[in-house]
Design a protein around this motif. Sequence first.
Motif, PDB file in Angstrom:
ATOM      1  N   MET A   1      26.736  42.624  38.419  1.00  0.00           N
ATOM      2  CA  MET A   1      27.566  42.336  39.633  1.00  0.00           C
ATOM      3  C   MET A   1      27.847  43.966  39.896  1.00  0.00           C
ATOM      4  O   MET A   1      28.421  44.839  39.218  1.00  0.00           O
ATOM      5  CB  MET A   1      29.074  41.936  39.209  1.00  0.00           C
ATOM      6  CG  MET A   1      29.958  41.757  40.385  1.00  0.00           C
ATOM      7  SD  MET A   1      31.391  41.147  40.044  1.00  0.00           S
ATOM      8  CE  MET A   1      32.184  42.064  39.134  1.00  0.00           C
ATOM      9  N   ASP A   2      27.611  44.244  41.336  1.00  0.00           N
ATOM     10  CA  ASP A   2      27.847  45.615  42.010  1.00  0.00           C
ATOM     11  C   ASP A   2      29.256  45.577  42.244  1.00  0.00           C
ATOM     12  O   ASP A   2      29.604  44.569  43.192  1.00  0.00           O
ATOM     13  CB  ASP A   2      26.595  45.934  43.004  1.00  0.00           C
ATOM     14  CG  ASP A   2      26.762  47.047  43.585  1.00  0.00           C
ATOM     15  OD1 ASP A   2      27.590  48.273  43.071  1.00  0.00           O
ATOM     16  OD2 ASP A   2      26.465  47.058  44.874  1.00  0.00           O
ATOM     17  N   THR A   3      29.977  46.395  42.061  1.00  0.00           N
ATOM     18  CA  THR A   3      31.265  46.591  42.344  1.00  0.00           C
ATOM     19  C   THR A   3      31.375  46.735  43.881  1.00  0.00           C
ATOM     20  O   THR A   3      32.332  45.947  44.480  1.00  0.00           O
ATOM     21  CB  THR A   3      32.291  47.498  41.739  1.00  0.00           C
ATOM     22  OG1 THR A   3      32.072  47.693  40.372  1.00  0.00           O
ATOM     23  CG2 THR A   3      33.379  47.547  42.225  1.00  0.00           C
ATOM     24  N   ASN A   4      30.719  47.479  44.558  1.00  0.00           N
ATOM     25  CA  ASN A   4      30.936  47.677  46.062  1.00  0.00           C
ATOM     26  C   ASN A   4      30.518  46.312  46.777  1.00  0.00           C
ATOM     27  O   ASN A   4      31.183  45.895  47.755  1.00  0.00           O
ATOM     28  CB  ASN A   4      29.937  48.958  46.599  1.00  0.00           C
ATOM     29  CG  ASN A   4      30.437  50.137  46.165  1.00  0.00           C
ATOM     30  OD1 ASN A   4      31.495  50.377  45.889  1.00  0.00           O
ATOM     31  ND2 ASN A   4      29.583  51.237  45.951  1.00  0.00           N
ATOM     32  N   THR A   5      29.430  45.714  46.247  1.00  0.00           N
ATOM     33  CA  THR A   5      29.044  44.393  46.847  1.00  0.00           C
ATOM     34  C   THR A   5      29.908  43.362  46.633  1.00  0.00           C
ATOM     35  O   THR A   5      30.349  42.633  47.617  1.00  0.00           O
ATOM     36  CB  THR A   5      27.713  44.070  46.200  1.00  0.00           C
ATOM     37  OG1 THR A   5      26.508  44.999  46.335  1.00  0.00           O
ATOM     38  CG2 THR A   5      27.087  42.610  47.007  1.00  0.00           C
ATOM     39  N   ALA A   6      30.818  43.356  45.636  1.00  0.00           N
ATOM     40  CA  ALA A   6      31.721  42.559  45.275  1.00  0.00           C
ATOM     41  C   ALA A   6      33.009  42.752  46.185  1.00  0.00           C
ATOM     42  O   ALA A   6      33.493  41.784  46.793  1.00  0.00           O
ATOM     43  CB  ALA A   6      32.009  42.352  43.850  1.00  0.00           C
ATOM     44  N   ILE A   7      33.366  43.850  46.519  1.00  0.00           N
ATOM     45  CA  ILE A   7      34.570  44.106  46.890  1.00  0.00           C
ATOM     46  C   ILE A   7      34.084  43.779  48.671  1.00  0.00           C
ATOM     47  O   ILE A   7      34.939  43.253  49.344  1.00  0.00           O
ATOM     48  CB  ILE A   7      34.940  45.850  47.226  1.00  0.00           C
ATOM     49  CG1 ILE A   7      35.363  46.206  45.594  1.00  0.00           C
ATOM     50  CG2 ILE A   7      35.817  46.033  48.256  1.00  0.00           C
ATOM     51  CD1 ILE A   7      35.600  47.629  45.493  1.00  0.00           C
ATOM     52  N   GLY A   8      32.910  44.240  49.128  1.00  0.00           N
ATOM     53  CA  GLY A   8      32.481  43.894  50.440  1.00  0.00           C
ATOM     54  C   GLY A   8      32.437  42.117  50.561  1.00  0.00           C
ATOM     55  O   GLY A   8      33.036  41.795  51.886  1.00  0.00           O
ATOM     56  N   ALA A   9      31.991  41.545  49.668  1.00  0.00           N
ATOM     57  CA  ALA A   9      31.816  40.166  49.556  1.00  0.00           C
ATOM     58  C   ALA A   9      33.450  39.409  49.843  1.00  0.00           C
ATOM     59  O   ALA A   9      33.541  38.444  50.402  1.00  0.00           O
ATOM     60  CB  ALA A   9      31.473  39.501  48.354  1.00  0.00           C
TER      61      ALA A   9
END
Length: 189
Positions: A1-9
Amino acid sequence: MDTNTAIGAILAAFGLSGAAGLNAWLPLFASALAARLDLVDLAAPFDNLASTAGLVILAVLTLADFVGDKVPVIDSALHAVGLAVAPVSGAVLFTGQTGAETEMPTLLAILLGGGTAGIVHTVRAAVRPVSTAGTAGLGNPLLSLGEDLGSLVLVVAAFVVPLLAVVLLLLLVVPFARWWLRRRRDRRL
């Protein structure tokens, strides 16, 4: 899980569920259409909304809500139904957006999405009677159009600039919350 992607989601999920509070069907239809066009990914089983049958049903519901919310009496009935539909829509959107990109527990996603849509719908439902009383109902179609446009802007922002969607959502909810809290305080005094 990519943190930036998770935050954006997560930011996008808040924007989408807030949009559902303004118009329960439009964000579902837009998200399903974006998924169908491979612009976004929705977590299973919510990716089924992008099926042909799902898109047709959501398009009909979106159109019916768009037209019906401009008609006196029907708009009141739709708002009453929206007390249940908006939180469900918000929960579906939040869970569908975060499910594929985060490790967020499903129950938490349901509560955050349903709660966000429910709060926004409550604000919307509280403003409508004021408009009805102040304009004898003549301002309601214009207010409804503004709600639809607001929902669409939140959806687009959620997919393009998720942080902007959250800022817009806060700009929608925070002033009303302050007004409501001040009004409650004044009533107690």
